[in-house]
Design a protein around this motif. Structure first.
Motif, PDB file in Angstrom:
ATOM      1  N   ILE A  36      10.162 -56.159 -35.392  1.00 40.12           N
ATOM      2  CA  ILE A  36       9.676 -57.393 -34.769  1.00 40.12           C
ATOM      3  C   ILE A  36       9.769 -57.262 -33.246  1.00 40.12           C
ATOM      4  O   ILE A  36       8.942 -57.808 -32.524  1.00 40.12           O
ATOM      5  CB  ILE A  36      10.481 -58.612 -35.281  1.00 40.12           C
ATOM      6  N   THR A  37      10.763 -56.527 -32.783  1.00 49.85           N
ATOM      7  CA  THR A  37      10.890 -56.327 -31.333  1.00 49.85           C
ATOM      8  C   THR A  37       9.662 -55.597 -30.781  1.00 49.85           C
ATOM      9  O   THR A  37       9.242 -55.863 -29.657  1.00 49.85           O
ATOM     10  CB  THR A  37      12.162 -55.536 -30.978  1.00 49.85           C
ATOM     11  N   THR A  38       9.074 -54.700 -31.573  1.00 51.06           N
ATOM     12  CA  THR A  38       7.853 -54.008 -31.142  1.00 51.06           C
ATOM     13  C   THR A  38       6.713 -55.002 -30.978  1.00 51.06           C
ATOM     14  O   THR A  38       5.935 -54.904 -30.016  1.00 51.06           O
ATOM     15  CB  THR A  38       7.460 -52.918 -32.159  1.00 51.06           C
ATOM     16  N   LEU A  39       6.621 -55.974 -31.898  1.00 50.64           N
ATOM     17  CA  LEU A  39       5.597 -57.020 -31.761  1.00 50.64           C
ATOM     18  C   LEU A  39       5.802 -57.808 -30.473  1.00 50.64           C
ATOM     19  O   LEU A  39       4.849 -58.082 -29.738  1.00 50.64           O
ATOM     20  CB  LEU A  39       5.637 -57.975 -32.952  1.00 50.64           C
ATOM     21  N   ASN A  40       7.048 -58.189 -30.199  1.00 48.31           N
ATOM     22  CA  ASN A  40       7.339 -58.920 -28.959  1.00 48.31           C
ATOM     23  C   ASN A  40       6.976 -58.093 -27.736  1.00 48.31           C
ATOM     24  O   ASN A  40       6.388 -58.608 -26.784  1.00 48.31           O
ATOM     25  CB  ASN A  40       8.816 -59.309 -28.910  1.00 48.31           C
ATOM     26  N   GLU A  41       7.336 -56.816 -27.761  1.00 49.76           N
ATOM     27  CA  GLU A  41       7.034 -55.937 -26.625  1.00 49.76           C
ATOM     28  C   GLU A  41       5.527 -55.785 -26.429  1.00 49.76           C
ATOM     29  O   GLU A  41       5.043 -55.781 -25.295  1.00 49.76           O
ATOM     30  CB  GLU A  41       7.681 -54.571 -26.829  1.00 49.76           C
ATOM     31  N   ASN A  42       4.786 -55.658 -27.533  1.00 53.73           N
ATOM     32  CA  ASN A  42       3.324 -55.553 -27.427  1.00 53.73           C
ATOM     33  C   ASN A  42       2.738 -56.818 -26.811  1.00 53.73           C
ATOM     34  O   ASN A  42       1.860 -56.748 -25.954  1.00 53.73           O
ATOM     35  CB  ASN A  42       2.702 -55.303 -28.802  1.00 53.73           C
ATOM     36  N   CYS A  43       3.219 -57.975 -27.247  1.00 48.57           N
ATOM     37  CA  CYS A  43       2.715 -59.237 -26.695  1.00 48.57           C
ATOM     38  C   CYS A  43       2.982 -59.312 -25.198  1.00 48.57           C
ATOM     39  O   CYS A  43       2.104 -59.675 -24.417  1.00 48.57           O
ATOM     40  CB  CYS A  43       3.359 -60.421 -27.410  1.00 48.57           C
ATOM     41  N   TYR A  93      -7.165 -58.522 -34.204  1.00 45.28           N
ATOM     42  CA  TYR A  93      -6.749 -57.650 -33.103  1.00 45.28           C
ATOM     43  C   TYR A  93      -5.577 -56.775 -33.546  1.00 45.28           C
ATOM     44  O   TYR A  93      -4.422 -57.061 -33.245  1.00 45.28           O
ATOM     45  CB  TYR A  93      -6.366 -58.483 -31.872  1.00 45.28           C
ATOM     46  N   PRO A  94      -5.867 -55.676 -34.247  1.00 43.21           N
ATOM     47  CA  PRO A  94      -4.790 -54.814 -34.741  1.00 43.21           C
ATOM     48  C   PRO A  94      -4.007 -54.125 -33.628  1.00 43.21           C
ATOM     49  O   PRO A  94      -2.933 -53.584 -33.875  1.00 43.21           O
ATOM     50  CB  PRO A  94      -5.515 -53.795 -35.627  1.00 43.21           C
ATOM     51  N   LEU A  95      -4.512 -54.166 -32.411  1.00 46.31           N
ATOM     52  CA  LEU A  95      -3.789 -53.574 -31.288  1.00 46.31           C
ATOM     53  C   LEU A  95      -2.443 -54.262 -31.073  1.00 46.31           C
ATOM     54  O   LEU A  95      -1.513 -53.657 -30.538  1.00 46.31           O
ATOM     55  CB  LEU A  95      -4.644 -53.662 -30.019  1.00 46.31           C
ATOM     56  N   LEU A  96      -2.319 -55.512 -31.521  1.00 47.88           N
ATOM     57  CA  LEU A  96      -1.034 -56.217 -31.429  1.00 47.88           C
ATOM     58  C   LEU A  96       0.056 -55.494 -32.203  1.00 47.88           C
ATOM     59  O   LEU A  96       1.234 -55.619 -31.887  1.00 47.88           O
ATOM     60  CB  LEU A  96      -1.167 -57.641 -31.980  1.00 47.88           C
TER      61      LEU A  96
END
Length: 105
Positions: A36-43, A93-96
């Protein structure tokens, strides 16, 4: 006689490939909730970009809302896969989800 040029049509994006990727992302998130941290970092990373399409900006906002509301991985995955406005926007948007699945080729 008029100048008749053949027009090229843009090929549609293969939705099956995108859907398969999203399913793999969901499976990886369920196996490793710390991603989930990767999702936050991507955002955060994409939000800092200067020029983004409005749709992508909205998808980032929606992802941040989903992550801010709850930290339960099952509910987050359900929201991503939901057939409502937010779920469809996130899957568009799969880049997320970049970096969640590690290729081991």
């Amino acid at each position: 006689m008029r100048n008749m040029r053949k027009t090229r049509r843009r090929q549609k994006r293969d939705n099956n490939t995108c859907e398969d990727y999203i399913y793999k992302v969901i499976a990886e998130l369920q196996n490793s909730p710390n991603k989930i941290t990767t999702l936050n970092e991507n955002c955060e990373f994409y939000q800092q970009q200067r020029f983004l399409k409005k749709g992508f900006q909205r998808a980032i906002e929606h992802m941040q809302w989903v992550l801010a509301v709850d930290d339960d991985i099952a509910r987050i995955c359900n929201q991503i896969m939901a057939d409502d406005y937010i779920g469809i926007r996130l899957r568009k948007y799969p880049l997320l989800f970049k970096g969640i699945i590690q290729n081991t080729d």
